[in-house]
Design a protein around this motif. Structure first.
Motif, PDB file in Angstrom:
ATOM      1  N   ASP A 147       0.776  -1.170   0.023  1.00  0.00           N
ATOM      2  CA  ASP A 147       0.399  -0.488  -0.848  1.00  0.00           C
ATOM      3  C   ASP A 147       0.545   1.265  -0.235  1.00  0.00           C
ATOM      4  O   ASP A 147       0.732   1.844  -0.913  1.00  0.00           O
ATOM      5  N   VAL A 148       1.274   0.883   1.018  1.00  0.00           N
ATOM      6  CA  VAL A 148       2.817   2.571   1.105  1.00  0.00           C
ATOM      7  C   VAL A 148       3.617   2.681  -0.229  1.00  0.00           C
ATOM      8  O   VAL A 148       3.973   3.734  -1.173  1.00  0.00           O
ATOM      9  N   MET A 149       4.354   1.556  -0.689  1.00  0.00           N
ATOM     10  CA  MET A 149       4.862   1.407  -1.628  1.00  0.00           C
ATOM     11  C   MET A 149       4.363   2.128  -3.337  1.00  0.00           C
ATOM     12  O   MET A 149       4.411   2.903  -3.883  1.00  0.00           O
ATOM     13  N   MET A 150       2.778   1.658  -3.392  1.00  0.00           N
ATOM     14  CA  MET A 150       2.166   2.350  -4.183  1.00  0.00           C
ATOM     15  C   MET A 150       1.635   3.535  -4.014  1.00  0.00           C
ATOM     16  O   MET A 150       1.388   4.301  -4.841  1.00  0.00           O
ATOM     17  N   ASN A 151       1.036   4.187  -3.267  1.00  0.00           N
ATOM     18  CA  ASN A 151       0.961   5.670  -2.500  1.00  0.00           C
ATOM     19  C   ASN A 151       1.908   6.402  -2.767  1.00  0.00           C
ATOM     20  O   ASN A 151       2.119   7.490  -3.003  1.00  0.00           O
ATOM     21  N   SER A 152       3.555   5.872  -2.488  1.00  0.00           N
ATOM     22  CA  SER A 152       4.160   6.509  -2.890  1.00  0.00           C
ATOM     23  C   SER A 152       4.586   7.294  -4.462  1.00  0.00           C
ATOM     24  O   SER A 152       5.160   7.950  -4.580  1.00  0.00           O
ATOM     25  N   VAL A 153       4.176   6.407  -4.867  1.00  0.00           N
ATOM     26  CA  VAL A 153       4.159   6.841  -6.796  1.00  0.00           C
ATOM     27  C   VAL A 153       2.994   7.052  -6.947  1.00  0.00           C
ATOM     28  O   VAL A 153       3.061   7.774  -8.585  1.00  0.00           O
TER      29      VAL A 153
END
Length: 334
Positions: free
Chosen positions: A44-50
């Motif tokens: 979730d965090v990885m996708m939200n970062s980009v």
């Protein structure tokens, strides 16, 4: 004073392609790394970062491809038939990952499916971009201003190796992006990955640099003939300098430094390709002047580019400024 419009447009197209590679490269890298971070919170965090910037990054792909068609139509008509397969596969990969950005957050039952689509689309797109680059570097046969090769000429050990090398580089960009944009255990794991990927990327660049000059006599002359042989000393030293900055930044907790230095590696690699190619746009068959559209068309289109490119740069910079800082679980675009 005569303005060389073909050269100006070649510089614009080259800049657009470089901007795409360095900007979309890190979010492709994040997608490729999805398989190594199975925890849902991490993903979730990885996708939200980009998520806030990925679609803006791909603006440069549209500008580069559309600009090539408009201002270098002969190059477009030559390159496209030579690379139909990898380019179609790349576009399909980009479509799957683009859809996954939105659909993953709309369902629980199919979330894993969209995770695979995001990771798989990123992997396919990055690998096919590397294959296309390798096929272009090794040369495209042109006879009577038309592609004269076969359907599978792009598939060679060199192009496959280039695809693998680009995947390694993209994962380095992705891991250093996560170091810069996340915190906690996710950032710690990304830091460990980035350390290994930095050395792997430089090793891949070394293999590519030693292999490329033997693809065409022009490349051999550029890298070992005077005065361009000077770059054979300068570029490796700068690469080692970027590697030092990555390692130093990872060890000292300067979270932005590794990402910026990784971008430096890509810029140096891109500059090396430019040194090998120039003045050819289809090595070693068509120069930028052979493939250019009529001067009247180049002048007309340049007016639009002088307006459009600064606007793209401005809103891109603004988007990155607005979404600066760390991304934490439960926060973000979605």
């Amino acid at each position: 004073m005569v303005i060389d419009l073909a050269f100006i447009w070649a510089a614009i197209i080259a800049f657009a392609v470089l901007a795409y590679v360095v900007m979309d490269g890190f979010d492709l890298g994040v997608g490729i790394l999805f398989a190594l971070f199975p925890d849902k919170k991490d993903r979730d965090v990885m996708m939200n970062s980009v998520a806030p910037v990925w679609d803006g990054n791909e603006t440069w792909l549209v500008l580069g491809g559309g600009g090539l068609l408009a201002v270098f139509p002969l190059a477009y008509a030559t390159i496209l038939p030579a690379l139909y397969m990898p380019l179609i596969a790349m576009l399909l990969g980009l479509i799957f990952r683009g859809v996954a950005f939105e659909y993953r957050w709309r369902t629980k039952r199919w979330e894993r499916v969209w995770d695979v689509a995001f990771a798989g689309g990123s992997l396919v797109a990055g690998f096919c971009q590397g294959i296309a680059l390798g096929a272009l570097v090794q040369g495209i046969p042109v006879v009577d201003r038309a592609y004269a090769g076969g359907w599978w000429d792009w598939l060679t050990p060199f192009s496959v190796a280039t695809g693998i090398a680009l995947l390694i580089g993209y994962t380095l960009l992705g891991s250093t992006w996560l170091v810069m944009k996340t915190e906690g255990e996710l950032a710690a794991r990304a830091r460990r990955l980035a350390m290994r990927l930095a050395f792997a990327t430089v090793a891949a660049m070394g293999v590519f640099s030693l292999w490329t000059p033997w693809q065409r006599p022009l490349y051999l002359d550029r890298w070992f003939g005077f005065p361009t042989a000077i770059f054979s000393v300068i570029v490796p030293l700068l690469v080692l300098g970027c590697l030092y900055l990555i390692v130093r930044g990872l060890r000292t907790g300067r979270d932005a430094q590794p990402f910026l230095a990784a971008l430096g590696l890509f810029i140096l690699g891109y500059a090396g390709i430019g040194i090998s190619f120039y003045p050819y746009i289809v090595p070693t068959s068509l120069t930028i002047w052979d493939a250019a559209a009529p001067p009247a068309s180049l002048s007309f289109l340049l007016v639009g580019a002088l307006v459009l490119v600064p606007i793209i740069l401005a809103y891109t910079a603004y988007a990155y400024w607005v979404f600066r800082g760390k991304v934490r679980h439960g926060e973000g675009y979605h």
